[in-house]
Design an enzyme around this catalytic site. Sequence first.
Site, PDB file in Angstrom:
ATOM      1  N   PRO A  21       0.851  -1.197   0.000  1.00 26.88           N
ATOM      2  CA  PRO A  21       0.000   0.000   0.000  1.00 26.88           C
ATOM      3  C   PRO A  21       0.884   1.245   0.000  1.00 26.88           C
ATOM      4  CG  PRO A  21       0.343  -0.718   2.241  1.00 26.88           C
ATOM      5  CD  PRO A  21       1.170  -1.651   1.366  1.00 26.88           C
ATOM      6  N   ALA A  33      -4.572   5.014   4.255  1.00 23.52           N
ATOM      7  CA  ALA A  33      -3.911   3.889   3.585  1.00 23.52           C
ATOM      8  C   ALA A  33      -4.906   3.047   2.823  1.00 23.52           C
ATOM      9  CB  ALA A  33      -3.186   3.027   4.610  1.00 23.52           C
ATOM     10  N   ASN A  34      -4.396   2.240   1.888  1.00 18.21           N
ATOM     11  CA  ASN A  34      -5.190   1.211   1.224  1.00 18.21           C
ATOM     12  C   ASN A  34      -4.927  -0.112   1.922  1.00 18.21           C
ATOM     13  OD1 ASN A  34      -5.795   3.106  -0.781  1.00 18.21           O
ATOM     14  ND2 ASN A  34      -5.689   1.544  -2.354  1.00 18.21           N
ATOM     15  N   ARG A  35      -5.831  -1.056   1.732  1.00 18.06           N
ATOM     16  CA  ARG A  35      -5.568  -2.419   2.175  1.00 18.06           C
ATOM     17  C   ARG A  35      -4.685  -3.091   1.138  1.00 18.06           C
ATOM     18  NH1 ARG A  35      -9.108  -3.928   6.178  1.00 18.06           N
ATOM     19  NH2 ARG A  35     -11.148  -2.978   5.911  1.00 18.06           N
ATOM     20  N   SER A  36      -3.552  -3.598   1.541  1.00 21.16           N
ATOM     21  CA  SER A  36      -2.712  -4.409   0.651  1.00 21.16           C
ATOM     22  C   SER A  36      -1.665  -5.110   1.479  1.00 21.16           C
ATOM     23  CB  SER A  36      -2.026  -3.527  -0.395  1.00 21.16           C
ATOM     24  OG  SER A  36      -1.055  -4.280  -1.097  1.00 21.16           O
TER      25      SER A  36
END
Length: 226
Positions: A21, A33-36
């Site tokens: 992310p 943030a993104n989920r990754s």
Amino acid sequence: EAIRAGSLPLAGKHVLITSGPTHEPIDPVRYIANRSSGKQGHALARAAYEAGARVTLVSGPVTLPDPANIHVIHVESASAMLKAVEGSLPADIAIMAAAVADWRVASEGAQKIKKDGTGKPPALELTENPDILATVGHHPDLRPRLLIGFAAETQNLIDNARGKLERKKADWIIANDVSPQTGIMGGDANTIRVVSRDGVEDWPEMDKGEVARRIIARAAEALGAD
Ligand code: CTP
Ligand code: CA
């Protein structure tokens, strides 16, 4: 290096990969943030190395260890990721597997934002981040020969992937359905569809290591073919 090279399909090639992310700071203690998990991007980096390539991995914050024998550049924000990617060109193949945050806070606070006691939350003004894949795709002289993006979608998978292919000038978009019921996010398996100007290919569910090896094998073939 000399011993490893020999007949491996990506010997002498440079492969650039983004993974994980990005974190976009709000103030010194908070971020967007993104989920990754970074699992798919890191697996691609390992597969490219195993295929004989020199690999640069630009990684956002992940809990995974750095893969061995790979040049890893650690970044937090999308802007830092873009800088690291541009600084790592030229590359024969670039694969943008990172889940880049689409927005950042317009002006990062120098101090921690405090509750003001009224119960009214602060208004965060957002601004759009640079598009790393599109920047590389439209690069005037350093566009990699093969440019691969990802598209995680929850609806209209193929239409959305085709739109991204054109807008970002990618050669392939690896599309996957990340609706919550698929359980793909954060897991070890992936079900992907490869969208290119030649059409759409459905791949069966595989673990992320196998997906990575097949993408890399296919990429090596494509480079050899032109
Ligand atoms: N990407 C990128 N830089 C960004 C956003 C996305 O490089 N600022 C890349 C991703 O790494 C991925 C591809 O573009 O390879 C598609 O990402 P995605 O988030 O699906 O596309 P977006 O253009 O951001 O569209 P959406 O509105 O669906 O999020
Ligand atoms: Ca996005």
